[in-house]
Design a protein around this motif. Structure first.
Motif, PDB file in Angstrom:
ATOM      1  N   LEU A  46       8.723   1.603 -11.119  1.00 21.65           N
ATOM      2  CA  LEU A  46       8.283   1.928  -9.758  1.00 21.65           C
ATOM      3  C   LEU A  46       9.495   2.016  -8.851  1.00 21.65           C
ATOM      4  CD1 LEU A  46       5.220  -0.488  -9.481  1.00 21.65           C
ATOM      5  CD2 LEU A  46       5.271   1.868 -10.332  1.00 21.65           C
ATOM      6  N   ILE A  61      -0.078  -6.343 -10.270  1.00 23.40           N
ATOM      7  CA  ILE A  61      -0.533  -4.978 -10.052  1.00 23.40           C
ATOM      8  C   ILE A  61      -2.037  -4.980 -10.276  1.00 23.40           C
ATOM      9  CG2 ILE A  61      -0.369  -2.578 -10.797  1.00 23.40           C
ATOM     10  CD1 ILE A  61       2.461  -3.121 -11.687  1.00 23.40           C
ATOM     11  N   THR A  63      -6.036  -3.039  -9.592  1.00 27.15           N
ATOM     12  CA  THR A  63      -6.878  -1.903  -9.240  1.00 27.15           C
ATOM     13  C   THR A  63      -8.304  -2.406  -9.119  1.00 27.15           C
ATOM     14  OG1 THR A  63      -7.614   0.301  -9.872  1.00 27.15           O
ATOM     15  CG2 THR A  63      -7.174  -1.247 -11.660  1.00 27.15           C
ATOM     16  N   MET A  89       2.317  -3.202 -17.923  1.00 29.15           N
ATOM     17  CA  MET A  89       0.908  -2.946 -17.687  1.00 29.15           C
ATOM     18  C   MET A  89       0.076  -3.459 -18.847  1.00 29.15           C
ATOM     19  SD  MET A  89       1.316  -1.473 -14.792  1.00 29.15           S
ATOM     20  CE  MET A  89      -0.374  -1.034 -14.496  1.00 29.15           C
ATOM     21  N   LEU A  97      -2.225   5.931 -16.317  1.00 26.00           N
ATOM     22  CA  LEU A  97      -0.895   6.330 -15.870  1.00 26.00           C
ATOM     23  C   LEU A  97      -0.698   7.817 -16.129  1.00 26.00           C
ATOM     24  CD1 LEU A  97       1.049   3.266 -17.333  1.00 26.00           C
ATOM     25  CD2 LEU A  97       0.110   3.553 -15.037  1.00 26.00           C
ATOM     26  N   THR A 101      -1.612   9.409 -10.518  1.00 26.08           N
ATOM     27  CA  THR A 101      -1.707   7.987 -10.225  1.00 26.08           C
ATOM     28  C   THR A 101      -0.819   7.636  -9.032  1.00 26.08           C
ATOM     29  OG1 THR A 101      -2.140   7.512 -12.550  1.00 26.08           O
ATOM     30  CG2 THR A 101      -1.419   5.680 -11.164  1.00 26.08           C
ATOM     31  N   PHE A 103       0.681   4.409  -6.397  1.00 22.21           N
ATOM     32  CA  PHE A 103       0.948   2.983  -6.197  1.00 22.21           C
ATOM     33  C   PHE A 103       1.329   2.769  -4.733  1.00 22.21           C
ATOM     34  CE2 PHE A 103       1.634   3.616 -10.698  1.00 22.21           C
ATOM     35  CZ  PHE A 103       1.190   2.446 -11.287  1.00 22.21           C
ATOM     36  N   GLN A 128      -1.033  -2.119  -5.395  1.00 24.94           N
ATOM     37  CA  GLN A 128      -2.332  -1.516  -5.698  1.00 24.94           C
ATOM     38  C   GLN A 128      -2.128  -0.247  -6.511  1.00 24.94           C
ATOM     39  OE1 GLN A 128      -5.349  -2.803  -4.811  1.00 24.94           O
ATOM     40  NE2 GLN A 128      -6.475  -1.166  -5.814  1.00 24.94           N
ATOM     41  N   LEU A 129      -2.916  -0.079  -7.566  1.00 23.35           N
ATOM     42  CA  LEU A 129      -2.873   1.104  -8.414  1.00 23.35           C
ATOM     43  C   LEU A 129      -4.154   1.902  -8.209  1.00 23.35           C
ATOM     44  CD1 LEU A 129      -1.784   1.422 -12.100  1.00 23.35           C
ATOM     45  CD2 LEU A 129      -4.051   2.220 -11.449  1.00 23.35           C
TER      46      LEU A 129
END
Length: 544
Positions: A46, A61, A63, A89, A97, A101, A103, A128-129
């Motif tokens: 990231l 991380i 969602t 992840m 991904l 996507t 972030f 946040q994803l």
């Protein structure tokens, strides 16, 4: 006995039970390593502007508030321009991904919609994803500065607006329709090649049906105050637009509804509602006004009216000022570029026959149609162009200015007033006012003498009023009136004086009756008091 037999010594190799334990431990360890490796998800990188609030081994991380990864490493890029975050992840996040996507960091924020992310004050920030729908996988992502307005797969409509530089539209600004919020601005980018701003808009479902092919978009500042040639206007938007502005849209008056807009359509963003309505008049005739009067107060976008009905717009004041003037003009005029917009007469027309309108205007020029400047607002001095027929005007001569036809003009109302005042001053200058001044001096001298006498009389009156005797005069008058009233009360019908006066008058009347024969005798014979009265003979009738 035969040769001596020798015993052969053989060593028997056997697995000691002691080795069973290490072997089992080795197998268990290998299985655990395999199990851990198989449970590990993909690693992603990231990229952030700065790693504020991000900690290796702690920052999660998520969602939909479900943990799908954890930050393992936070480092600075080789060129020290940004921060790089390596996160591990979970296996279930592997199919999330892809190129779509997104972030972003969830932390306390204060925006136009209020305060968000307060839950991270104690627990700390997290990433946040938002899963995408693309089939192209990706391992490196740029973290967004702000949360996205809506998921990529959210139902609704996404369109693009193109505008000039200078508006204050930012990500998250509201999109309103008749005061009701129906969407948000997803992104705002500047195109340096075209020098334009591109705004990505999201209209949430079910309001996407409000956007059609004839819709116009314009910016709102919350509070719009205008004082121009058309008067004083105040427009107040919603509280949110009053604080931060926004975008609204609608359909111009008398325009068709059109068809529903499709995704990724492109529209023009106008600066205000008036400009949005003006933007649909794409068929027009351009003329140049050569104004001999002052153009102070006339500005671009001022209306061009015919007997109070707007039929055009002023485009530039002045326009192409250095161009060569026509030879038929004796004075250096100010060129003003205007547009005649025939669509204003019937806004339902999509196409206009401009040649027919040009021929019609030329005929109207021959019948006295002229343009002049008039005041539209006395407070600001704003002017507008007024078209009307004028009698006793010179014949129209067709001419051009900078390859554009010239619209014939006449002096405006202010210029006419100025001309009349100038003529009046010329007449006043021609008058012989010396005799009038001499007479006026004599009149003033007589008036001065009269005023001096009036002042003397006023002084005498003041002295008379200051005399104490004058002050006692009202009291004397009151006493006299009181005595007169008492006297008159003595002759009332029920008073003694009135009765005595009545008796006296009765006696006097009787005396007058008694004395009448004596007076008659004396009248006939004055010496009757001395001599006897002569007796008259009886009258004898005459014979026939």
């Amino acid at each position: 006995m035969s040769e001596a037999q020798h015993a052969t010594r053989r060593t028997q190799r056997s697995l000691s039970p002691v080795w069973i334990v290490p072997l089992v431990a080795l197998l268990i360890g290998a299985w655990m390593i395999y199990d851990n490796i198989s449970r590990l998800g993909p690693s992603v990188t990231l990229i952030m502007e700065n790693a504020e609030g991000i900690e290796a081994g702690k920052t999660l991380i998520k969602t939909r508030n479900v943990e799908v990864g954890k930050v393992e490493k936070v480092s600075l890029s080789d060129d020290r321009s940004h921060a790089e975050i390596v996160a591990r992840m979970s296996p279930q996040a592997a199919n999330m991904l892809n190129q779509d996507t997104q972030f972003w960091v969830v932390k306390p924020r204060i925006g136009r919609e209020g305060v968000s992310g307060l839950s991270t004050v104690l627990s700390g920030a997290y990433i946040q994803l938002q899963p995408g729908n693309s089939e192209v996988t990706q391992e490196t992502f740029e973290v967004l500065e702000q949360p996205p307005v809506a998921p990529a797969d959210a139902p609704g409509l996404r369109i693009t607006l193109i505008s000039d530089v200078g508006n204050a539209i930012t990500t998250g600004d509201p999109i309103t329709y008749q005061g009701y919020t129906v969407g948000r601005v997803e992104s705002s980018d500047f195109d340096p090649e075209q020098r334009k701003m591109r705004h990505r808009l999201y209209i949430q479902s079910p309001f996407e049906v409000l956007v059609s092919t004839t819709s116009r978009f314009w910016t709102v500042s919350g509070l719009d105050i205008r004082l121009d040639s058309e008067g004083f206007r105040v427009n107040v938007g919603s509280l949110e637009s009053l604080v931060g502005g926004g975008i609204t849209f609608g359909i111009p008056n008398n325009a068709g509804q059109g068809t529903q807009a499709v995704a990724n359509s492109t529209y023009v963003l106008f600066s205000d509602e008036a400009s949005a309505k003006e933007g649909r008049y794409n068929d027009y005739l351009e003329y140049v006004l050569l104004v001999d009067d002052t153009v102070r107060g006339l500005s671009a976008n001022a209306p061009v009216e015919y007997r109070g009905v707007r039929i055009g717009t002023v485009m530039s004041v002045p326009w192409n000022f250095s161009a060569q003037q026509p030879d038929s003009l004796s004075r250096f005029a100010i060129p003003v570029l205007i547009r005649i917009e025939p669509q204003r007469f019937d806004e339902t027309q999509d196409e206009v026959d401009l040649e027919q309108w040009q021929t019609r205007l030329n005929n109207m020029f021959n019948h006295g149609l002229r343009a002049s400047l008039k005041a539209g607002n006395l407070l600001t001095g704003a002017l507008f162009v007024d078209l009307n027929f004028h009698k006793d005007t010179p014949a129209h001569q067709e001419m051009t200015f900078a390859n554009k036809p010239v619209f014939p003009t006449t002096s405006g109302s202010f210029a006419q007033i100025e001309q009349k005042v100038s003529n009046l001053l010329d007449k006043l200058n021609g008058l012989k006012i010396e005799p009038v001044l001499d007479t006026l001096n004599s009149t003033l001298a007589s008036t001065e003498q009269t005023m001096r006498k009036v002042n003397d009389i006023a002084a005498s009156v003041d002295a008379l009023m200051a005399d104490p005797a004058t002050g006692q005069l009202p009291a004397n008058v009151n006493n006299t009136m009181r005595q007169l009233r008492d006297t008159l009360q003595g002759f009332a019908p029920d008073s003694q004086g009135y009765n005595e006066l009545t008796q006296t008058l009765s006696r006097l009347e009787k005396l007058m009756r008694d004395i009448q024969p004596v007076v008659r005798t004396l009248s006939d014979q004055p010496n009757a008091l001395i001599f006897d009265k002569k007796l008259t003979e009886d009258p004898q009738p005459r014979a026939k």
